[in-house]
Design an enzyme around this catalytic site. Structure first.
Site, short mmCIF file in Angstrom:
data_model
loop_
_atom_site.label_atom_id
_atom_site.label_comp_id
_atom_site.label_asym_id
_atom_site.label_seq_id
_atom_site.Cartn_x
_atom_site.Cartn_y
_atom_site.Cartn_z
N ARG A 181 0.67 -1.68 0.32
CA ARG A 181 -0.11 -0.03 0.29
C ARG A 181 1.01 0.95 0.12
NH1 ARG A 181 -3.19 -2.91 -0.91
NH2 ARG A 181 -5.46 -3.67 -0.42
N GLU A 229 -4.56 7.39 -4.96
CA GLU A 229 -4.95 6.93 -5.51
C GLU A 229 -6.09 7.13 -6.51
OE1 GLU A 229 -3.99 2.67 -5.55
OE2 GLU A 229 -2.40 2.64 -4.68
N HIS A 249 -1.55 0.34 -9.41
CA HIS A 249 -2.58 -0.13 -8.74
C HIS A 249 -2.63 -1.72 -10.12
CE1 HIS A 249 -4.03 -0.96 -4.53
NE2 HIS A 249 -3.80 -2.41 -4.99
C1 DGY Z 1 -6.54 -5.56 -2.62
O1 DGY Z 1 -6.82 -6.59 -3.76
O2 DGY Z 1 -5.51 -5.51 -2.21
C2 DGY Z 1 -5.55 -5.14 -4.09
O3 DGY Z 1 -4.56 -4.50 -3.28
C3 DGY Z 1 -6.69 -4.49 -5.09
O4 DGY Z 1 -7.30 -3.41 -3.83
#
Ligand code: DGY
Length: 325
Positions: free
Chosen positions: A237, A266, A285
């Site tokens: 993250r 984001e 992402h």
């Molecule tokens: C997750 O599945 O947590 C990915 O980062 C997509 O948000």
């Protein structure tokens, strides 16, 4: 009474039909904000939610008096107030396992592209600037045989480490609260204190979940501790990193290069300097974003919500306590 669910991310026609057999469905796959009036209206009578990437706050929960369960189409659940959901008896489910290998592929994609400067060099051709053999100023660094430092060794971290050890002959170091003897046996991985890992790794790859403990885990101090020439890769993250400090470290050379799939905010702001930096590979992402895996994640969410709203145990509950209560 037929229960109502609000689906606020795209799912397949088959998945939608399956939900419609059991529930009355509000399908709003393009919801970009929790302020969207259609979303708020549907939330007001929803017993279940299916979606991802929106911050569900306690204030928002106040507007959902019937809510019994949320099936997130994600493995991460840092955008949900888990304790508050538990207190209200609302079950939260996520999508572990089905995205592990794809997300690890993304990790390795970033490791390779960052160390070998693949995007920067591909750009030379795109811009018509490949006019002679490249010189040593554009050489990358080897990945095979190097030391990969995994910050986080859960399912995704282990899958990245496996690629490194078995595919690229890398030495694996990892940080984790408790040791992982199985992985130590399988991959020859060695557990290190965080600072020691930073000092030894050629590539540092972050896979820890975002929590109060991991927020801004990486800042100026940590980047300064990394080896000269080491690459930093984040598939966890964005908020695990102090982004301003990272930009400074990348700019002044303290941090050699970064491969980033996640950002503090984001989508990334148009004026962020990161995409313009030659020593940065930035992806929007896409950790789990393949047709196969996103379909599997949506299916897991569909299965979770159907089970949860029928009063049965879902496949992957996050706050198990709600099931006991
Ligand atoms: C997750 O599945 O947590 C990915 O980062 C997509 O948000």
């Amino acid at each position: 009474m037929t229960k109502r669910i609000l689906v606020f991310r795209q799912i397949s026609d088959e998945q939608l039909s399956a939900l419609e057999q059991d529930f009355s469905v509000d399908y709003l796959p393009d919801t970009a904000s929790v302020e969207d009036p259609a979303f708020l209206d549907a939330l007001g009578h929803a017993h279940g939610l299916v979606g991802s990437s929106l911050a569900i706050t306690p204030t928002l929960l106040d507007r959902a008096p019937n809510l019994e369960a949320i099936a997130s189409i994600s493995v991460g659940y840092d955008n949900y107030p888990v304790d508050e959901l538990t207190r209200r008896g609302i079950l939260l489910c996520n999508t572990p396992d089905v995205l592990t290998e794809t997300t690890a592929d993304t990790g390795f994609l970033l490791i390779m592209c960052t160390a070998r400067r693949a995007i920067e060099l591909a750009q030379l051709i795109k811009e018509g600037n490949w006019t002679e053999s490249i010189g040593s100023d554009l050489y990358g660094s080897d990945v095979h045989g190097k030391t990969l430092g995994m910050v986080g060794m859960g399912r995704i971290g282990a899958a990245v480490a496996r690629r490194g050890a078995l595919g690229f002959g890398m030495n694996i170091l990892y940080t984790k609260a408790s040791p992982k003897p199985d992985l130590e046996r399988e991959l020859g991985a060695k557990r290190r204190e965080f600072d020691q890992l930073l000092a030894e790794a050629d590539i540092v790859c972050v896979t820890v979940p975002l929590s109060a403990e991991t927020e801004k885990l990486f800042g100026a101090r940590e980047f300064a501790q990394m080896k000269p020439g080491a690459c930093f890769v984040n598939i966890a993250r964005g908020k695990v990193v102090d982004e301003a400090a990272m930009i400074e470290a990348l700019g002044d050379g303290t941090l050699h290069a970064a491969g980033l799939d996640v950002f503090e905010h984001e989508p990334l702001a148009a004026d962020s300097p990161l995409p313009q930096m030659n020593n940065v590979v930035a992806l929007p992402h896409i950790g789990s974003a393949t047709n196969e895996t996103r379909t599997a994640m949506a299916q897991r969410a569909v299965d979770n919500i159907r089970l949860a709203l029928r009063g049965e145990r879902p496949i992957s509950p996050v706050n198990e306590e709600v099931l006991k209560g």
